[in-house]
Design an enzyme around this catalytic site. Structure first.
Site: not given
Length: 312
Positions: A147-149, A248
């Site tokens: 998962i993204d930062k 996103r």
């Protein structure tokens, strides 16, 4: 003692394969040595990890790598690369003999890469001496999905190669349910929705992904409305696929960008410190015990604070 080297490529070795170029510059080390470093993500070019020994160096490339003075036998390079342990408190939500599920906070990068070499989740796992699968190389030990930062929430970690393969197959077959909570811009009128759009890297900005129905990879996101506000909508998203930045990109493609997501057009007047996106639920049948694993974690406080503002 190991030595960290940093060199700048000059025209004399321009266009050579990187493994050959480095072997020429370091006569006591073989191409095999540098190929191993590349395979295990131990070489940076212009601050970015290089993944292929066939990369041809260019004039002014800045290359960083490690040389060891340890004597090696039988081409055993496995002790050459070590990750720096990161003293970070892990929020472990579920654990058994084969896997664990961690609640990753916003701001923590999952694995080492450009700009983050020693302060990632993988470094934290190393610090806590957790046995991890090695299928994806040293810099991604244990990592099955990411998962993204600035996305918070649940992440599945494999403790051994066997479970890693089994869980990987479940994900390929869409048998791991991954659900997210997101706050998005605008008011969504439908109760439910399904977004289908292939996703590929944006050639004009390599840091972004985009809808690319010609060259992209299949991507499907399902969503349902949880609550509507004056200018925003709280939704649950379920991934059918797991492409980079999928939620996103997909929400942006229907003009409902995730709030706070500057990269994909999200508004920042309500929240300007990253996208309001949280991986709150993981569900699957354990491939070894055959029991249900259904793990949930609450929204982080900063997300709750934003929602309370909208409700006040």
């Amino acid at each position: 003692m190991d030595e960290i080297k940093k060199i700048v490529i000059n025209e004399n070795i321009n266009t050579l394969r990187i493994d050959k170029a480095l072997a020429l510059l370091n006569e006591n080390y073989s191409r095999e040595y540098f190929s191993f470093l590349i395979k295990h993500e131990g070489i940076l070019i212009n601050k970015k990890l290089i993944k292929q020994p066939s990369y041809k160096v260019k004039t002014n490339d800045v290359i960083e790598y490690k040389l060891t003075n340890n004597k090696l036998s039988n081409g055993d390079y496995t002790k050459l690369i070590e990750l720096t342990p990161y003293n970070f408190n892990l929020d472990i939500i579920y654990e058994d003999n084969d896997l664990l599920i961690i609640n990753k906070p916003k701001g923590l990068v999952v694995h080492p890469g450009s700009g983050h070499i020693d302060d990632t989740l993988v470094n934290a796992l190393i610090y806590h001496n957790i046995h991890l699968s090695k299928i994806n190389g040293l810099y991604r030990v244990g990592i099955i999905h990411r998962i993204d930062k600035d996305t918070s929430g649940l992440l599945l970690i494999a403790k051994n190669d066997h479970i890693h393969n089994l869980l990987g197959e479940l994900i390929k077959k869409h048998e791991v349910k991954r659900r997210y909570i997101a706050l998005v811009d605008g008011v969504i009128s439908e109760e439910y929705g399904k977004i289908v759009g292939k996703i590929g890297r944006d050639k004009n900005n390599r840091m972004k992904m985009k809808i690319d129905n010609i060259n992209g990879k299949e991507a499907v996101t399902h969503f349902k409305v949880l609550e509507r506000f004056k200018k925003h909508t709280l939704i649950e998203c379920e991934l059918e696929t797991g492409r980079t930045h999928q939620i996103r990109v997909h929400m942006s493609s229907i003009n409902h960008s995730v709030t706070g997501d500057k990269v994909y057009g999200g508004s920042t007047d309500l929240y300007d410190n990253g996208q309001l996106l949280h991986a709150y639920n993981l569900y699957f049948i354990h491939p070894l015990t055959k029991k249900e694993v259904n793990v949930k974690c609450d929204l982080p406080q900063y997300f709750i604070d934003v929602l309370n503002k909208l409700k006040s």
